[in-house]
Design a protein around this motif. Structure first.
Motif, PDB file in Angstrom:
ATOM      1  N   HIS A 185       5.725 -27.087  14.304  1.00 43.45           N
ATOM      2  CA  HIS A 185       4.263 -26.958  14.356  1.00 43.45           C
ATOM      3  C   HIS A 185       3.841 -25.937  15.415  1.00 43.45           C
ATOM      4  CE1 HIS A 185       2.799 -30.029  11.544  1.00 43.45           C
ATOM      5  NE2 HIS A 185       3.933 -30.663  11.820  1.00 43.45           N
ATOM      6  N   LEU A 186       4.507 -25.948  16.555  1.00 35.42           N
ATOM      7  CA  LEU A 186       4.179 -24.981  17.610  1.00 35.42           C
ATOM      8  C   LEU A 186       4.508 -23.554  17.171  1.00 35.42           C
ATOM      9  CD1 LEU A 186       5.420 -26.932  20.764  1.00 35.42           C
ATOM     10  CD2 LEU A 186       3.057 -26.640  19.963  1.00 35.42           C
ATOM     11  N   ALA A 187       5.602 -23.391  16.426  1.00 34.22           N
ATOM     12  CA  ALA A 187       5.987 -22.063  15.938  1.00 34.22           C
ATOM     13  C   ALA A 187       5.004 -21.551  14.888  1.00 34.22           C
ATOM     14  CB  ALA A 187       7.407 -22.109  15.363  1.00 34.22           C
ATOM     15  N   VAL A 188       4.530 -22.422  14.028  1.00 37.33           N
ATOM     16  CA  VAL A 188       3.537 -22.003  13.025  1.00 37.33           C
ATOM     17  C   VAL A 188       2.243 -21.591  13.721  1.00 37.33           C
ATOM     18  CG1 VAL A 188       2.100 -22.789  11.094  1.00 37.33           C
ATOM     19  CG2 VAL A 188       4.544 -23.308  11.125  1.00 37.33           C
ATOM     20  N   ALA A 189       1.850 -22.320  14.759  1.00 35.19           N
ATOM     21  CA  ALA A 189       0.660 -21.934  15.523  1.00 35.19           C
ATOM     22  C   ALA A 189       0.859 -20.565  16.171  1.00 35.19           C
ATOM     23  CB  ALA A 189       0.337 -22.993  16.578  1.00 35.19           C
ATOM     24  N   ALA A 190       2.063 -20.300  16.696  1.00 35.01           N
ATOM     25  CA  ALA A 190       2.361 -18.991  17.289  1.00 35.01           C
ATOM     26  C   ALA A 190       2.301 -17.896  16.231  1.00 35.01           C
ATOM     27  CB  ALA A 190       3.732 -19.010  17.959  1.00 35.01           C
ATOM     28  N   ILE A 248      -5.457 -25.214  17.899  1.00 36.11           N
ATOM     29  CA  ILE A 248      -6.525 -26.152  17.556  1.00 36.11           C
ATOM     30  C   ILE A 248      -6.987 -25.975  16.116  1.00 36.11           C
ATOM     31  CG2 ILE A 248      -7.297 -26.472  19.936  1.00 36.11           C
ATOM     32  CD1 ILE A 248      -9.713 -24.680  19.265  1.00 36.11           C
ATOM     33  N   THR A 249      -6.774 -24.791  15.548  1.00 38.12           N
ATOM     34  CA  THR A 249      -7.136 -24.570  14.154  1.00 38.12           C
ATOM     35  C   THR A 249      -6.089 -25.163  13.223  1.00 38.12           C
ATOM     36  OG1 THR A 249      -8.335 -22.555  14.732  1.00 38.12           O
ATOM     37  CG2 THR A 249      -7.680 -22.802  12.433  1.00 38.12           C
ATOM     38  N   VAL A 250      -4.812 -24.894  13.486  1.00 36.47           N
ATOM     39  CA  VAL A 250      -3.728 -25.398  12.632  1.00 36.47           C
ATOM     40  C   VAL A 250      -3.664 -26.927  12.679  1.00 36.47           C
ATOM     41  CG1 VAL A 250      -1.202 -25.436  12.371  1.00 36.47           C
ATOM     42  CG2 VAL A 250      -2.384 -23.273  12.651  1.00 36.47           C
ATOM     43  N   THR A 251      -4.006 -27.520  13.801  1.00 35.69           N
ATOM     44  CA  THR A 251      -4.018 -28.980  13.881  1.00 35.69           C
ATOM     45  C   THR A 251      -5.324 -29.559  13.353  1.00 35.69           C
ATOM     46  OG1 THR A 251      -4.844 -28.926  16.156  1.00 35.69           O
ATOM     47  CG2 THR A 251      -2.451 -29.078  15.852  1.00 35.69           C
ATOM     48  N   THR A 252      -6.209 -28.721  12.895  1.00 38.29           N
ATOM     49  CA  THR A 252      -7.524 -29.053  12.319  1.00 38.29           C
ATOM     50  C   THR A 252      -8.459 -29.747  13.311  1.00 38.29           C
ATOM     51  OG1 THR A 252      -6.916 -31.184  11.289  1.00 38.29           O
ATOM     52  CG2 THR A 252      -6.527 -29.189   9.991  1.00 38.29           C
ATOM     53  N   LEU A 278      -6.204 -24.826   6.344  1.00 35.07           N
ATOM     54  CA  LEU A 278      -5.598 -25.388   5.127  1.00 35.07           C
ATOM     55  C   LEU A 278      -4.078 -25.491   5.269  1.00 35.07           C
ATOM     56  CD1 LEU A 278      -7.710 -23.525   2.428  1.00 35.07           C
ATOM     57  CD2 LEU A 278      -7.793 -25.962   2.999  1.00 35.07           C
ATOM     58  N   THR A 279      -3.481 -24.480   5.873  1.00 32.18           N
ATOM     59  CA  THR A 279      -2.032 -24.507   6.106  1.00 32.18           C
ATOM     60  C   THR A 279      -1.670 -25.668   7.024  1.00 32.18           C
ATOM     61  OG1 THR A 279      -1.924 -22.107   5.871  1.00 32.18           O
ATOM     62  CG2 THR A 279      -0.051 -23.170   6.940  1.00 32.18           C
ATOM     63  N   GLY A 280      -2.410 -25.829   8.089  1.00 35.55           N
ATOM     64  CA  GLY A 280      -2.153 -26.923   9.017  1.00 35.55           C
ATOM     65  C   GLY A 280      -2.268 -28.280   8.347  1.00 35.55           C
ATOM     66  N   PHE A 281      -3.279 -28.443   7.507  1.00 39.59           N
ATOM     67  CA  PHE A 281      -3.453 -29.707   6.791  1.00 39.59           C
ATOM     68  C   PHE A 281      -2.245 -29.987   5.902  1.00 39.59           C
ATOM     69  CE2 PHE A 281      -4.963 -32.176   3.144  1.00 39.59           C
ATOM     70  CZ  PHE A 281      -5.414 -33.307   3.810  1.00 39.59           C
ATOM     71  N   LEU A 282      -1.776 -28.973   5.195  1.00 38.81           N
ATOM     72  CA  LEU A 282      -0.609 -29.131   4.330  1.00 38.81           C
ATOM     73  C   LEU A 282       0.636 -29.474   5.148  1.00 38.81           C
ATOM     74  CD1 LEU A 282       0.736 -28.917   1.533  1.00 38.81           C
ATOM     75  CD2 LEU A 282       1.038 -26.480   1.990  1.00 38.81           C
ATOM     76  N   LEU A 283       0.849 -28.772   6.258  1.00 40.84           N
ATOM     77  CA  LEU A 283       2.032 -29.013   7.083  1.00 40.84           C
ATOM     78  C   LEU A 283       1.998 -30.397   7.727  1.00 40.84           C
ATOM     79  CD1 LEU A 283       2.528 -25.560   8.832  1.00 40.84           C
ATOM     80  CD2 LEU A 283       3.340 -26.345   6.608  1.00 40.84           C
ATOM     81  N   ILE A 284       0.830 -30.823   8.146  1.00 46.53           N
ATOM     82  CA  ILE A 284       0.705 -32.166   8.720  1.00 46.53           C
ATOM     83  C   ILE A 284       1.007 -33.217   7.659  1.00 46.53           C
ATOM     84  CG2 ILE A 284      -0.958 -33.825   9.677  1.00 46.53           C
ATOM     85  CD1 ILE A 284      -2.215 -31.360  11.162  1.00 46.53           C
ATOM     86  N   SER A 285       0.587 -32.973   6.425  1.00 48.66           N
ATOM     87  CA  SER A 285       0.885 -33.898   5.332  1.00 48.66           C
ATOM     88  C   SER A 285       2.388 -33.984   5.068  1.00 48.66           C
ATOM     89  CB  SER A 285       0.165 -33.468   4.047  1.00 48.66           C
ATOM     90  OG  SER A 285      -1.220 -33.461   4.247  1.00 48.66           O
TER      91      SER A 285
END
Length: 138
Positions: free
Chosen positions: A52-57, A91-95, A116-123
């Motif tokens: 998750h941290l890498a996707v945010a980066a 804060i955006t990727v974690t919604t 939207l990507t963050g929502f999918l990844l969290i799911s």
């Protein structure tokens, strides 16, 4: 706007690919079919966190790149540093979307795709955690 949309789609594909690869690794370290214990559980959880941290980066780099192309900016004073891009991306990727930094112009398109990507990844992560932890209850 087309350029921002293309950047957003590329970031989505890269982020999803990265996350799914990291989830596969986490499943090897802490398989959902086995009772989670100690180091395996911590190892699988850390891999998911790093993902998750890498996707945010990745999205932070995308925001900085798009801003350098003149596709928009961020309403913050006086300028954005790397940590500001990363903070906004996280804060955006974690919604969560706190609103203390917000995008302008076409960067709003990339921000929407990041959410939207963050929502999918969290799911996807929630499914892995549920499968892993439900074995513990048996």
């Amino acid at each position: 706007m087309i350029t921002a949309l293309l950047i957003g789609v590329v970031l989505f594909i890269l982020g999803l690919s990265l996350h799914l690869g990291m989830l596969r690794l986490a499943k090897r370290v802490s398989p959902p079919g086995r009772a989670p214990r100690g180091a395996r559980l911590v190892g699988g959880s850390l891999i998911v966190l790093v993902s998750h941290l890498a996707v945010a980066a990745l999205f932070a780099l995308g925001f900085a790149f798009a801003a350098s192309l003149g596709l928009g900016g961020f309403a913050k004073e006086p300028s954005m540093a790397w940590m500001d891009y990363y903070y906004f991306s996280l804060i955006t990727v974690t919604t969560v979307g706190l609103g203390n930094i917000y995008p302008t112009q076409h960067l709003r398109v990339i921000t929407g795709i990041a959410s939207l990507t963050g929502f999918l990844l969290i799911s996807c992560t929630a499914q892995y955690v549920y499968q892993t932890m439900s074995k513990q209850e048996e």
